[in-house]
Design an enzyme around this catalytic site. Structure first.
Site, short mmCIF file in Angstrom:
data_model
loop_
_atom_site.label_atom_id
_atom_site.label_comp_id
_atom_site.label_asym_id
_atom_site.label_seq_id
_atom_site.Cartn_x
_atom_site.Cartn_y
_atom_site.Cartn_z
N GLN A 279 0.83 -1.20 0.00
CA GLN A 279 0.00 0.00 0.00
C GLN A 279 0.87 1.25 0.00
O GLN A 279 0.58 2.22 -0.70
CB GLN A 279 -0.90 -0.01 1.23
CG GLN A 279 -2.27 0.59 1.01
CD GLN A 279 -3.05 -0.17 -0.04
OE1 GLN A 279 -2.92 -1.37 -0.18
NE2 GLN A 279 -3.85 0.53 -0.80
N HIS A 282 2.35 3.00 -3.27
CA HIS A 282 1.49 3.73 -4.19
C HIS A 282 1.84 5.21 -4.25
O HIS A 282 1.86 5.82 -5.31
CB HIS A 282 0.02 3.62 -3.75
CG HIS A 282 -0.70 2.44 -4.30
ND1 HIS A 282 -1.04 2.33 -5.62
CD2 HIS A 282 -1.16 1.32 -3.70
CE1 HIS A 282 -1.68 1.19 -5.81
NE2 HIS A 282 -1.76 0.56 -4.67
N GLU A 347 -10.19 2.01 3.47
CA GLU A 347 -10.43 1.52 2.11
C GLU A 347 -10.31 -0.01 2.07
O GLU A 347 -11.18 -0.70 1.54
CB GLU A 347 -9.41 2.16 1.16
CG GLU A 347 -9.53 1.71 -0.28
CD GLU A 347 -8.41 2.27 -1.14
OE1 GLU A 347 -8.52 2.16 -2.37
OE2 GLU A 347 -7.41 2.81 -0.59
N HIS A 348 -9.22 -0.53 2.61
CA HIS A 348 -8.99 -1.97 2.68
C HIS A 348 -8.84 -2.37 4.14
O HIS A 348 -8.07 -1.75 4.88
CB HIS A 348 -7.70 -2.37 1.95
CG HIS A 348 -7.59 -1.84 0.55
ND1 HIS A 348 -6.91 -0.68 0.24
CD2 HIS A 348 -8.09 -2.32 -0.62
CE1 HIS A 348 -6.97 -0.48 -1.06
NE2 HIS A 348 -7.69 -1.45 -1.61
N ASP A 384 -6.64 -6.15 -5.60
CA ASP A 384 -6.17 -5.13 -6.53
C ASP A 384 -6.17 -5.63 -7.97
O ASP A 384 -6.44 -4.86 -8.89
CB ASP A 384 -4.73 -4.71 -6.18
CG ASP A 384 -4.67 -3.68 -5.08
OD1 ASP A 384 -5.73 -3.12 -4.72
OD2 ASP A 384 -3.57 -3.43 -4.56
N HIS A 445 -52.50 20.03 -7.82
CA HIS A 445 -52.23 18.65 -7.44
C HIS A 445 -53.52 17.97 -6.96
O HIS A 445 -53.86 16.86 -7.40
CB HIS A 445 -51.19 18.59 -6.30
CG HIS A 445 -49.78 18.74 -6.74
ND1 HIS A 445 -49.30 19.88 -7.33
CD2 HIS A 445 -48.72 17.88 -6.65
CE1 HIS A 445 -48.01 19.73 -7.59
NE2 HIS A 445 -47.63 18.51 -7.19
#
Length: 454
Positions: A279, A282, A347-348, A384, A445
Site C-alpha cells: 500500500q 502507491h 479503504e482496505h 487489486d 395537485h
C-alpha cells in the site's frame, strides 16, 4: 521506521478524512476552458502537461487491437493475467447485476408499483498513466460497465508518443517531461491500450488530467459526453470529478490509498509487512496501518518492514509513506482493534487471523470498509488485481456511507406505477393525494387527483 504507539495515544485526527492540497480554482478554470473551447483546450493542456500533444485525440481501434496482439506475442504472461483478471471481474460483476431485480408488485388492489434497473447510455472511464500506468484500472472501470449492459464505453488516458513518431521526437529532443512531442498520431501507454481492447472499451482517447474529466462531462468535437465518469486519478482529477457531479454521475471522490490490518498472534510478520508496503509504495501520502494486541508481533512487523524496504525498487516512495503516515497500534484486544477500524472506515481492511470463533466474530462486526480481506491468505493485492473484486474503493473515511465501484454505478434504478381505474387502491390513492395537495396548498395537485374520482 514505522511508528508504534499505544491505543491510548491515538489522536482524534487519525480518524478524520485526509485532504492534500487546494486545487479547486485551478480545476474550475480547466473545466470552464474545456467547456468553452473543447478540443483546442485539450490540445493546449497536452502541450503544457503531457509527453505528447497529438494532432487528433481518438486512438484508432486498430491500434488497440495491435497493442493487444503485440502483448499476447511478446508478453504472454501479462496478456493472460489481464484476460484472467477481466474474466473474474466480469463474472463477479454479472453476479452483482443479477442482484438488482426488476419487479412489479400490487401494493393495494389495482395499484401496481415497480422498479427497473436501466444501464446508462454512455460510460466514461479515466485511467492514469503517470509514474505508474495503472493497467488494472482498465479492468476495474470498464468491466462492470460491460456487465451492467452499457453499450458505449469510452476511456481517456494521457497521451504518449506514437511509435511512428519516436525517431522524429528523439531528433527534436521532445516527448519527455516538459518538452512534449506536438502534432503526431494519437497514442497511449501500450499496456493500457491492450487492456482496453481486451475488456471491451468502445473508444479510447489520448487525453489526461482534469481536462479529460471535463471533456467526458461536457463533450467536445472529438470526445462524446458521458453519463457516468469513473476511475482514479491525482488530486486534480478527483477535484474535477467532484465539480462535474450533477452534470454527470461519478463513482466516488478517491483520496490517498490506505490499508488497515487487524492482526492476532498467529499473523506472519513477513506477510503483514509486505501488505503494508504494497500500500505504501502507491504514494508518499498512502497510509498503511496495523492494529494488534501483540506487542511482540508489532516489533517483528516493524523490523520486517525495514528489511523489505531495502529490497524494494519503490523504497523511496514507500519509506516516505511509512514514516509520515504509517503506524502500528498496540490495542488491549482484537475487539478494540476492530473498534478503531470501524471508526477509521478504511479503504482496505485485512483480518490477519486464524480461522475460528474470534475471527468469525470480528468479521461479522466489521461494518465500515471498502473491501474486507479475511484470513492470512487473502492478500489485499489479490483484490487489486485478480480476485473478481473491484479495487476502486472509498477512501478517507467515506466507507462509512458508500461502497466501491460496481455495476450499481452504471445503473439507474427507476420506478413505475400502473393502476386499474375504479379499483379500491386507485380510489384510496386519489383520495389521499387530494387531501395532501390541500395541506400543501397545491390546488392543481389536489384537482388532478380528484378528477380521477369523478
Amino acid at each position: 521506521m514505522i511508528k508504534i504507539q499505544n491505543v491510548k495515544d491515538v489522536e482524534e485526527s487519525f480518524f478524520a478524512g485526509r485532504d492534500f492540497g487546494d486545487s479547486i480554482q485551478t480545476v474550475r478554470d480547466v473545466l470552464k476552458d474545456v467547456q468553452l473551447r473543447g478540443d483546442q483546450a485539450l490540445q493546449e493542456y497536452s502541450r503544457k502537461f503531457d509527453l505528447a500533444a497529438p494532432a487528433t485525440l481518438e486512438i484508432p481501434f486498430d491500434e488497440l487491437k495491435s497493442a493487444a496482439q503485440k502483448m499476447e506475442r511478446e508478453n504472454p504472461n501479462l496478456y493472460k493475467s489481464i484476460c484472467y483478471s477481466h474474466d473474474l471481474a466480469l463474472r463477479f460483476a454479472k453476479k452483482q447485476r443479477e442482484s438488482f431485480n426488476d419487479f412489479e408488485t400490487e401494493l393495494e388492489p389495482g395499484l401496481f408499483t415497480g422498479q427497473k434497473n436501466i444501464a446508462v447510455d454512455r460510460a466514461g472511464a479515466y485511467v492514469p498513466a503517470g509514474r505508474f500506468p495503472l493497467v488494472s484500472c482498465v479492468v476495474m472501470t470498464i468491466t462492470p460497465a460491460v456487465a451492467a449492459g452499457v453499450k458505449d464505453i469510452i476511456l481517456c488516458t494521457p497521451p504518449r508518443v506514437h511509435p511512428d513518431d519516436l525517431e522524429k521526437a528523439k531528433k527534436e529532443g521532445t516527448g519527455i517531461p516538459g518538452k512534449p512531442f506536438v502534432g503526431g498520431k494519437p497514442y497511449a501507454d501500450e499496456n493500457i491500450m491492450a487492456a482496453a481492447y481486451i475488456c471491451g472499451a468502445t473508444k479510447v482517447f489520448a487525453a489526461g488530467g482534469s481536462q479529460a474529466i471535463a471533456a467526458m462531462a461536457f463533450g467536445t468535437n472529438s470526445i462524446p459526453r458521458a453519463d457516468v465518469i469513473v476511475g482514479p486519478g491525482n488530486k486534480f482529477v478527483a477535484e474535477a470529478k467532484k465539480l462535474v457531479y450533477g452534470n454527470a454521475g461519478i463513482d466516488m471522490i478517491a483520496g490517498p490509498t490506505e490499508v488497515f490490518v487487524i492482526a492476532d498472534s498467529s499473523a506472519k510478520p513477513e506477510w503483514v509487512a509486505a501488505d503494508l508496503l504494497a500500500q505504501a509504495e502507491h504514494d508518499v501520502v498512502a497510509q498503511a496501518v496495523m492494529a494488534t494486541p501483540d506487542a511482540e508481533l508489532a516489533k517483528k512487523v516493524a523490523e520486517e518492514i525495514e528489511r523489505q524496504l531495502e529490497l524494494l525498487p519503490t523504497k523511496e516512495i514507500a519509506r516516505k509513506s511509512i514514516e509520515a503516515f504509517g503506524r502500528i497500534i498496540i490495542t488491549d484486544s482484537v475487539e478494540q482493534a476492530l473498534e478503531l477500524a470501524n471508526k477509521k472506515a478504511p479503504e482496505h481492511l485485512e483480518l490477519a487471523m486464524e480461522e475460528g470463533a474470534l475471527r468469525d466474530k470480528i468479521q461479522s462486526q466489521a461494518r465500515n470498509f471498502g473491501s474486507l480481506f479475511i484470513g492470512h491468505g487473502s492478500a489485499e493485492v489479490f483484490g487489486d488485481y485478480a480476485a473478481g473484486l473491484n479495487h476502486t474503493l472509498p477512501t478517507s473515511g467515506s466507507a462509512r456511507f458508500t461502497g466501491g465501484l460496481s455495476v450499481r454505478v452504471f445503473l439507474k434504478t427507476v420506478t413505475t406505477l400502473r393502476t386499474i381505474p375504479g379499483s379500491e387502491g386507485y380510489k384510496q390513492s386519489a383520495t389521499a393525494a387530494g387531501y395532501l395537495g390541500d395541506a400543501e396548498g397545491l390546488a392543481a395537485h389536489a384537482k388532478a387527483a380528484r378528477l380521477r374520482l369523478e
